[in-house]
Design an enzyme around this catalytic site. Structure first.
Site, mmCIF file in Angstrom:
data_model
loop_
_atom_site.group_PDB
_atom_site.id
_atom_site.type_symbol
_atom_site.label_atom_id
_atom_site.label_comp_id
_atom_site.label_asym_id
_atom_site.label_seq_id
_atom_site.Cartn_x
_atom_site.Cartn_y
_atom_site.Cartn_z
ATOM 1 N N GLY A 75 0.812 -1.298 0.061
ATOM 2 C CA GLY A 75 -0.051 0.014 -0.022
ATOM 3 C C GLY A 75 0.907 1.029 -0.041
ATOM 4 O O GLY A 75 2.074 1.250 0.563
ATOM 5 N N GLY A 124 12.561 10.125 -16.431
ATOM 6 C CA GLY A 124 13.127 10.901 -15.079
ATOM 7 C C GLY A 124 12.159 11.683 -14.320
ATOM 8 O O GLY A 124 10.858 11.130 -14.258
ATOM 9 N N ASP A 170 6.421 5.009 -5.124
ATOM 10 C CA ASP A 170 6.224 4.888 -3.655
ATOM 11 C C ASP A 170 7.666 4.990 -3.139
ATOM 12 O O ASP A 170 8.078 5.771 -2.225
ATOM 13 C CB ASP A 170 5.912 3.461 -2.832
ATOM 14 C CG ASP A 170 4.557 3.461 -3.320
ATOM 15 O OD1 ASP A 170 3.642 4.400 -3.355
ATOM 16 O OD2 ASP A 170 3.875 2.194 -3.196
#
Length: 309
Positions: free
Chosen positions: A39, A229, A256
């Site tokens: 998550g 990038g 993340d």
């Protein structure tokens, strides 16, 4: 040093299976899967921990999977605020086919959140004392929560005088940015929607991001451009960082990991240019690993040095 809270409202137990080749109607015997707590916000906290930083996770847990999620987070030695649900925490499955180097992802909807639980989430966040200086809301919203739920969290964070970072997509992202955030990390498609454009070319990215800042919707925009990038835009600077050329094994967790690097950099007092470089380094380092793993610190350190030359 900033204190950090990450919020994950739709967590999962991530399982990664490696198979030689997917063959319909055959029994595919594989080794036991790699199992991780997953998550958006949870991954961000795990990444911060890998870099040596500290954060607190706030998430929703339920059933046997919820118990396993709690156990996996505790093994990471990360502080946890768990709001218990009656419904089962979802599972997400990644099947990696070695022959083609392709990945197949199965993502379950997860539990439906009641209005009472929604109120409890906001109440729990509001009562955290001392309140964190940086709040990161990351990942999808579960069923039952209104599209403006991240915006509602943003109102609390604003009243507390803290920095709010949102990494999500679709209507929840639009609503959150309308309310106002400190930093937002859209990809090109998400930035197009935020700026009201049908499509953006690379040459238009800085202008679209700057317009969001001028309208007071955010202070920092980091546009994620995958293999191209990322671009950093603030009211005083604009810089594009070219991603290192690495041999990619998986993109799971790369976004993340990028957020984790940037937030950790903020915690350490990095300036914006250093912050985006450690973010890109962590995101690129994550692609070097298979399945649901994030990045290795030594890879992130090496790529950060390369980007800082």
């Amino acid at each position: 040093m900033y204190s950090i809270l990450t919020i994950t409202l739709n967590p999962s137990i991530d399982k990664n299976y490696n198979v030689d080749k997917l063959i319909p109607e055959h029994k595919l015997r594989v080794a036991n899967p790699r199992v991780d707590a997953g998550g958006g916000g949870i991954n961000v906290s795990k990444g911060i921990s890998k870099l040596g930083g500290k954060s607190t996770i706030l998430t929703l847990t339920g059933g046997r999977n919820g118990d396993l999620l709690n156990e996996l987070i505790k093994k990471e030695d990360i502080e946890l605020i768990a709001i218990n649900l009656q419904e089962e925490t979802r599972e997400s499955i990644v099947i990696s086919e070695q022959l083609s180097n392709q990945q197949f992802r199965i993502v379950v909807d997860g539990p439906t959140i009641s209005s009472q639980t929604a109120d409890l989430i906001l109440e729990t966040i509001n009562k955290i004392n001392p309140f964190p200086e940086i709040v990161v809301a990351s990942g999808s919203l579960p069923k039952g929560l209104k599209y403006d739920f991240y915006a509602q969290i943003g109102k609390i964070v604003e009243k507390k005088g803290s920095k709010y970072i949102v990494d999500t997509s679709g209507e929840p992202l639009l609503k959150a940015v309308e309310q106002g955030v400190y930093l937002v990390k859209p990809n090109l498609l998400e930035l197009s929607k935020l700026s009201g454009s049908a499509e953006l070319e690379l040459d238009d990215v800085d202008d679209a991001a700057m317009e969001l800042i001028k309208m007071g919707k955010c202070e920092v925009v980091v546009v994620s451009m995958g293999a191209s990038g990322a671009m950093l835009v603030t009211k005083n600077e604009c810089e594009r960082i070219v991603a290192p050329n690495v041999k990619r094994k998986s993109t799971v967790g790369a976004g993340d990991s990028m957020v984790a690097g940037m937030v950790w950099g903020m915690q350490q007092g990095f300036n914006f240019k250093q912050m985006i470089r450690i973010g890109v380094a962590c995101g690129s380092a994550a692609t070097l690993n298979e399945g649901t793993q994030l990045f290795k610190k030594e890879d992130a350190d090496r790529l950060y040095k390369w980007l800082s030359r």
